[in-house]
Structure formats: structure tokens, C-alpha cells
Scaffold this active site. Structure first.
Site, PDB file in Angstrom:
ATOM      1  N   GLU A 254       0.847  -1.237   0.102  1.00 50.56           N
ATOM      2  CA  GLU A 254      -0.003  -0.007  -0.004  1.00 50.56           C
ATOM      3  C   GLU A 254       0.931   1.425  -0.159  1.00 50.56           C
ATOM      4  O   GLU A 254       1.368   1.494   1.063  1.00 50.56           O
ATOM      5  CB  GLU A 254      -0.896   0.141   1.307  1.00 50.56           C
ATOM      6  CG  GLU A 254      -1.777  -1.233   1.271  1.00 50.56           C
ATOM      7  CD  GLU A 254      -3.003  -1.122   0.228  1.00 50.56           C
ATOM      8  OE1 GLU A 254      -3.683  -1.853   0.246  1.00 50.56           O
ATOM      9  OE2 GLU A 254      -3.034   0.173  -0.375  1.00 50.56           O
ATOM     10  N   CYS A 288      -1.957   9.373   2.125  1.00 48.60           N
ATOM     11  CA  CYS A 288      -1.990   8.664   0.665  1.00 48.60           C
ATOM     12  C   CYS A 288      -3.005   8.973  -0.475  1.00 48.60           C
ATOM     13  O   CYS A 288      -2.717   8.843  -1.505  1.00 48.60           O
ATOM     14  CB  CYS A 288      -1.747   7.151   0.863  1.00 48.60           C
ATOM     15  SG  CYS A 288      -3.050   6.506   1.605  1.00 48.60           S
TER      16      CYS A 288
HETATM   17  N1  LIG Z   1      -1.337   3.232   0.244  1.00 49.13           N
HETATM   18  C1  LIG Z   1      -1.787   3.336   1.387  1.00 49.13           C
HETATM   19  O1  LIG Z   1      -2.388   2.695   2.141  1.00 49.13           O
HETATM   20  C2  LIG Z   1      -0.911   4.383   2.436  1.00 49.13           C
HETATM   21  C3  LIG Z   1      -1.265   4.497   3.556  1.00 49.13           C
HETATM   22  C4  LIG Z   1      -0.483   5.435   4.478  1.00 49.13           C
HETATM   23  C5  LIG Z   1       0.814   6.146   4.073  1.00 49.13           C
HETATM   24  N2  LIG Z   1       1.065   5.828   2.690  1.00 49.13           N
HETATM   25  C6  LIG Z   1       2.485   6.214   2.125  1.00 49.13           C
HETATM   26  O2  LIG Z   1       3.422   6.360   3.131  1.00 49.13           O
HETATM   27  C7  LIG Z   1       4.331   7.418   3.240  1.00 49.13           C
HETATM   28  C8  LIG Z   1       4.272   8.226   4.210  1.00 49.13           C
HETATM   29  O3  LIG Z   1       4.602   7.493   5.464  1.00 49.13           O
HETATM   30  P1  LIG Z   1       6.191   7.307   5.867  1.00 49.13           P
HETATM   31  O4  LIG Z   1       6.826   8.556   5.870  1.00 49.13           O
HETATM   32  O5  LIG Z   1       6.292   6.608   7.328  1.00 49.13           O
HETATM   33  O6  LIG Z   1       6.452   6.224   4.890  1.00 49.13           O
HETATM   34  P2  LIG Z   1       8.016   5.340   4.842  1.00 49.13           P
HETATM   35  O7  LIG Z   1       8.049   4.580   3.573  1.00 49.13           O
HETATM   36  O8  LIG Z   1       9.411   6.378   5.126  1.00 49.13           O
HETATM   37  O9  LIG Z   1       7.946   4.511   6.198  1.00 49.13           O
HETATM   38  C9  LIG Z   1       6.995   3.664   6.246  1.00 49.13           C
HETATM   39  C10 LIG Z   1       7.490   2.586   7.445  1.00 49.13           C
HETATM   40  O10 LIG Z   1       8.595   1.859   6.666  1.00 49.13           O
HETATM   41  C11 LIG Z   1       9.442   2.040   7.577  1.00 49.13           C
HETATM   42  N3  LIG Z   1      10.921   2.068   7.125  1.00 49.13           N
HETATM   43  C12 LIG Z   1      11.365   3.047   6.403  1.00 49.13           C
HETATM   44  N4  LIG Z   1      12.545   2.727   5.773  1.00 49.13           N
HETATM   45  C13 LIG Z   1      12.653   1.218   5.917  1.00 49.13           C
HETATM   46  C14 LIG Z   1      13.669   0.248   5.235  1.00 49.13           C
HETATM   47  N5  LIG Z   1      14.661   0.510   4.604  1.00 49.13           N
HETATM   48  N6  LIG Z   1      13.208  -1.047   5.628  1.00 49.13           N
HETATM   49  C15 LIG Z   1      12.495  -1.015   6.245  1.00 49.13           C
HETATM   50  N7  LIG Z   1      11.528  -0.432   7.149  1.00 49.13           N
HETATM   51  C16 LIG Z   1      11.439   0.889   6.539  1.00 49.13           C
HETATM   52  C17 LIG Z   1       9.422   3.097   8.304  1.00 49.13           C
HETATM   53  O11 LIG Z   1      10.157   3.020   9.805  1.00 49.13           O
HETATM   54  C18 LIG Z   1       8.065   3.133   8.604  1.00 49.13           C
HETATM   55  O12 LIG Z   1       7.512   2.001   9.751  1.00 49.13           O
HETATM   56  C19 LIG Z   1       3.607   8.028   2.128  1.00 49.13           C
HETATM   57  O13 LIG Z   1       4.037   7.954   0.723  1.00 49.13           O
HETATM   58  C20 LIG Z   1       2.267   7.909   1.886  1.00 49.13           C
HETATM   59  O14 LIG Z   1       1.495   7.963   0.700  1.00 49.13           O
HETATM   60  C21 LIG Z   1       0.477   4.749   1.817  1.00 49.13           C
HETATM   61  O1  LIG Z   2      -2.869   7.898   4.232  1.00 46.65           O
HETATM   62  C1  LIG Z   2      -3.236   6.452   4.029  1.00 46.65           C
HETATM   63  C2  LIG Z   2      -4.466   6.106   4.538  1.00 46.65           C
HETATM   64  O2  LIG Z   2      -4.767   4.635   3.940  1.00 46.65           O
HETATM   65  C3  LIG Z   2      -5.443   7.006   4.359  1.00 46.65           C
HETATM   66  S1  LIG Z   2      -7.310   6.411   4.614  1.00 46.65           S
HETATM   67  O3  LIG Z   2      -7.426   6.851   5.867  1.00 46.65           O
HETATM   68  O4  LIG Z   2      -7.437   4.899   4.406  1.00 46.65           O
HETATM   69  O5  LIG Z   2      -8.222   7.104   3.563  1.00 46.65           O
END
Ligand SMILES: NC(=O)c1ccc[n+]([C@@H]2O[C@H](COP(=O)([O-])OP(=O)(O)OC[C@H]3O[C@@H](n4cnc5c(N)ncnc54)[C@H](O)[C@@H]3O)[C@@H](O)[C@H]2O)c1
Ligand SMILES: O=C[C@H](O)CS(=O)(=O)O
Length: 479
Positions: A254, A288
């Protein structure tokens, strides 16, 4: 209330039903005041290993629980979360920053996935089919994939865990999650309530620490981990997919988004304005599925910007624990990243319609920019902040082309009252989820997920268990 939410916190990882300390600790800060909320034991890779072993050892016990028994335990967990809703919400607001009203909504949303999958646990059905000849019958049996490793982000520190854990446990899998180091307390509170709910030791494990890479490596490289479910940035997701290849793990991703928000001139403009506020400013733009690129038909663009500016001007900003519309971003650095995108756009010709200025803190003020063009970084990157980046289009074909001009494919939104146009545009958009005259689209009954660089797999809905089940085909000789 303070004592209640603090009482939910355990100051170390939850492994095999026990709370674990560590040689070192890390601070969890209130994102609005930078005051320390708590210190938490900083798990080492060996503790991630122990959690994987605990989940592996718990598999036989957990997968012999019937669907009804797993359902009951998930329902117990749901009940406890609901009972502690306010304490969980206050904890979430303090460690993540979002307004308390949004935190309450996230607790409800996250609990909704547990309720949904408690019901799904009792509906896992296979098939019995006639054989291809007289002395044969065939069966298809659904089996839990095994130990599930999960890595989750800071922006929804409760719901992104329950959205995975509930489905995994309902399917008969066991679960190890590493939450973001910015927001470990919501995860540990969920573990405390799972423990109280009677979920057996080793079934759900929460490992918190700052060394994401090392702990991630334990998850991706352990042969005992059958599946990795990740929510986070596309960049990290790509790394994890690669690291899972050696053990041929199942993966669900995701990932990031770059949602277009298209407004046609035949739209209900008031509805589009309301939708724009919802799709842009939830969690101060840190979701996201936030609208990242506003595409407005040229003839209505000036009026749309003026009306949106009036609505944005009413937004209050401050400590999420108070009754505000916008809290701080997750960090001052996150705000600086947003500011860099705004400055780049303005230097390349974007027009600013808000006279707010950033004070170099984690509180980034809402900004509206128009005349956005494709040479600006803001058109291609997740803004993850309260910034409207608006371009115009003339024709429907142009709008579709602009909307699809991204490597991401998570959510897209469009507003029109023309039914034929609605069908044409929906068919043409390359995204996993569409908001059609709707801006709030996420709920446990919906298959949440994307395409292209936004990942694959679906969370929630009747499809949500598929990622945690494997099919076993049985060909039975009846002679
Ligand atoms: N598609 C979805 O459902 C969804 C939901 C929420 C957030 N996001 C995305 O997440 C991002 C924001 O969240 P974020 O800043 O925490 O993202 P991130 O990818 O920096 O971190 C996400 C998780 O991965 C871990 N992580 C980071 N580097 C890693 C590595 N090298 N190996 C293993 N784990 C690692 C972090 O500690 C954290 O727990 C945005 O791009 C957002 O769009 C997507
Ligand atoms: O940021 C990501 C989340 O999945 C957004 S939502 O709350 O599920 O719409």
C-alpha cells in the site's frame, strides 16, 4: 483522561505476550509541543527475531482455533478499543499531531476493520466440485499463509495496523508488526488491548524501535515469515519487494499516491468545493489519498479558486488536542519538504492565492497555488502537506491525460453531473480507487489499494482476506 491514555502505554515491545525492555530507549514526542510523552525501549534486531519465532510457534495453536473462535477474540479486541476510544484518540493526537476529532475518527475507522474481519473470519469458504471423471471429486481449501510481517507508517498509526492485523488474524495467520518510530504508542496500546482481549501469546507481536532497516531485514529475510504487508512510501516498498525475493514471500504493498482532483464545468461546484476541502486537508494533507493535483476546467477556474480561498481562510491551525482543523505536520523537516515544493513552484511561475507565511515550525499554513505546470516538482511528488496545487484544462480528453500522467495509481476524484461523462472518465482513469462526486471514500467494506507505483493487494472488503489465504486443491479418488 491523561492517566487513562498513559495507562494504555507499555514502554517496550510486545513479544509472545510479554513486554520487553531493551538496552536503549527512544523518546516519543508530542508533535505539537515537542514535549516528551514517553520513552520506549528501543528494540534490537534480535528482538524482532524473537517476535518472528513467537509468531511461528503460535501458528499451530492459532490455526486450530475455529473461525468462530478467532471471530470472538477479534470482537473482544474491538469492544475494548471502542471502550478506550477517547484515551486512544488522545494518545494518537499527541504522538502524531492530527486534530482530536480526526483521531477519534481514525480509532473508529481502525476498529471498523476489526469488526469487519471478525465477521469475515466466520465466512472463509472453499469449494467442493464434481471430478472430471466418475471416480474423482475435487476440493479447494483456503489455508492461512502463515506468519505475516507488517511494516506501517506514522500517518495513521492505529488504522494502518488494524487494517492488516485484523485480516491476518481472521485468516488464521499470526502477525508481527513494526510501526513507525514516530508513532509507536498507538501500536503498543493496541497490543495492550489485544492482550486484554485474550488473543493468545505469539499471535500478535508489536516490535518498536528506530532501526527500521535492520528490523525490516529480519522480516524480509526470515524463511519463517510467509508474507510481508507494507504501507508506506513507494521508495521503501520497492526496497522491500526486492528483499523479499530471496524467500519468495507473498507481498502486499500500500504505497504512495498522487491523486488528481478533477472539476468539470458541469459539476455541482459547491459539492466540489466541499469535496476539495475534505480530500486536501484531512490530516493536514498527510494521507496517501489526499488530492495532490487539482485539475479545474478553465471556464470555472477563477471562481473555483476564489471560493476555495474563502473556505481555506476559515481553517484554524494549532495543537491537535484543541478543537482545530489543522494540526502540525509530523516534523519540522516534513514542513520544510512541503515548503521546498511550494518555493520551487512559485519560482517556476505558480501564482499564490494565500498570504500565509511559514514560521519554520512543524505547523505549515494552508497554501493555494495556481498555474501549476509539469516542470514543477509539486506536480509529480506527494505533497504531504496542506497545499492546493491547481492547473486548468480545456477538454475532457486533456483532463484524463493530465490525471493519468503519473507513475502512481492510488486514488482519483472527479466531479461532474453528466452521467455519460462520469462513465467515460471512470473507464479511462488508471487508479485503484475513484471518488466520483465523493471525496471521502475509505471504509472497511471497500477494497483499499492502488495500481502502478501505488502498489498491489487490497485491504478491507470481501477481498481483504485473499492476501492472507492460500488455496489448496485436493483431487480425491473415490474408487
Ligand atoms: N497506500 C496506503 O494505504 C498508504 C497509507 C499510508 C501512507 N502511505 C504512504 O506512506 C508514506 C508516508 O509514510 P512514511 O513516511 O512513514 O513512509 P516510509 O516509507 O518512510 O515509512 C513507512 C514505514 O517503513 C519503515 N521503513 C522506512 N525505511 C525502511 C527500510 N529501509 N526498511 C524497512 N522499513 C523501513 C518506517 O520505519 C515506517 O515504519 C507516503 O508515501 C504515503 O503515501 C500509503
Ligand atoms: O494515508 C493513508 C490511509 O490509508 C488513508 S485512509 O484513511 O485509509 O483514507
Amino acid at each position: 483522561m491523561t492517566t487513562e491514555y498513559l495507562a494504555l502505554i507499555r514502554h517496550g515491545s510486545y513479544i509472545n505476550g510479554q513486554w520487553h525492555s531493551s538496552d536503549s530507549v527512544f523518546s516519543v514526542l508530542d508533535k505539537a509541543t515537542n514535549a516528551q510523552i514517553s520513552v520506549v525501549a528501543n528494540a534490537q534486531p534480535a528482538q524482532m527475531c524473537a517476535a518472528i519465532d513467537a509468531a511461528n510457534n503460535a501458528l499451530p495453536i492459532w490455526s486450530t482455533h475455529s473461525g468462530a473462535q478467532r471471530s470472538q477474540l477479534l470482537s473482544n479486541w474491538h469492544t475494548l478499543i471502542t471502550e478506550h476510544r477517547e484515551a486512544l484518540a488522545q494518545l494518537l493526537t499527541r504522538e502524531q499531531g492530527k486534530p482530536l476529532a480526526e483521531a477519534r475518527a481514525e480509532i473508529d475507522y481502525g476498529a471498523g476493520y476489526i469488526k469487519w474481519f471478525a465477521a469475515e473470519a466466520e465466512r472463509i469458504c472453499g469449494d467442493v466440485m464434481e471430478g472430471v471423471n466418475a471416480n474423482q471429486s475435487m476440493q479447494v481449501v483456503k489455508k492461512p499463509v502463515g506468519v505475516v510481517g507488517a511494516i506501517t507508517p506514522w500517518n495513521f498509526p492505529n488504522a494502518m495496523i488494524t487494517r492488516k492485523a485484523a485480516a491476518a488474524l481472521a485468516a488464521g495467520c499470526t502477525f508481527v508488526v513494526k510501526p513507525a518510530a514516530d508513532t509507536p504508542l498507538s501500536a503498543l496500546a493496541l497490543a495492550a488491548l489485544a492482550h486484554q482481549a485474550g488473543i493468545p501469546q505469539g499471535v500478535l507481536n508489536v516490535v518498536v524501535g528506530t532501526d527500521a532497516q535492520s528490523m525490516g531485514r529480519e522480516l524480509t529475510q526470515s524463511p519463517k515469515v510467509a508474507k510481508l504487508s507494507f504501507t508506506g512510501s513507494t521508495k521503501v516498498g520497492q526496497l522491500l519487494i526486492k528483499d523479499c525475493a530471496a524467500t519468495v514471500k507473498r507481498v502486499s504493498m500500500e504505497l504512495g499516491g498522487n491523486a488528481p482532483f478533477i472539476v468539470f464545468d458541469d459539476a455541482d461546484i459547491e459539492a466540489a468545493l466541499e469535496g476539495a476541502m475534505q480530500a486536501k486537508f484531512r490530516n493536514a494533507g498527510q494521507t496517501c489519498v489526499c488530492a495532490n493535483r487539482f485539475l479545474v476546467q478553465a471556464g470555472i477556474a477563477d471562481a473555483f479558486v476564489a471560493a476555495l480561498r474563502d473556505k481555506v481562510a476559515t481553517l484554524s491551525q494549532g495543537n491537535g488536542i484543541d478543537n482545530v482543523d489543522l494540526g502540525p505536520l509530523i516534523s519540522q523537516q516534513a514542513a520544510a519538504n512541503v515548503h521546498a515544493l511550494v518555493e520551487d513552484a512559485v519560482q517556476k511561475g505558480a501564482r499564490r492565492h494565500t498570504d500565509t507565511t511559514w514560521n519554520n515550525s512543524a505547523f505549515y499554513p494552508p497554501v493555494i497555488l495556481s498555474d501549476i505546470s509539469t516542470d514543477m516538482h509539486i506536480m509529480h511528488q506527494e505533497i504531504f502537506g496542506p497545499v492546493v496545487a491547481l492547473s486548468t484544462f480545456d477538454t475532457e480528453e486533456q483532463a484524463i491525460c493530465m490525471a493519468n500522467a503519473t507513475e502512481y495509481g492510488l486514488a482519483a476524484y472527479f466531479y461532474t453531473r453528466n452521467y455519460a461523462r462520469m462513465q467515460r472518465v471512470a473507464n479511462a482513469l488508471q487508479f485503484g480507487m475513484l471518488g466520483m462526486n465523493q471525496a471521502v471514500i475509505s471504509n472497511p467494506a471497500a477494497p483499499f489499494g492502488g495500481v502502478k507505483h501505488s502498489g498491489y493487494g487490497r485491504e478491507g472488503s470481501k477481498y481483504g482476506l485473499d492476501d492472507y489465504l492460500s488455496l489448496q486443491y485436493r483431487c480425491i479418488g473415490t474408487h
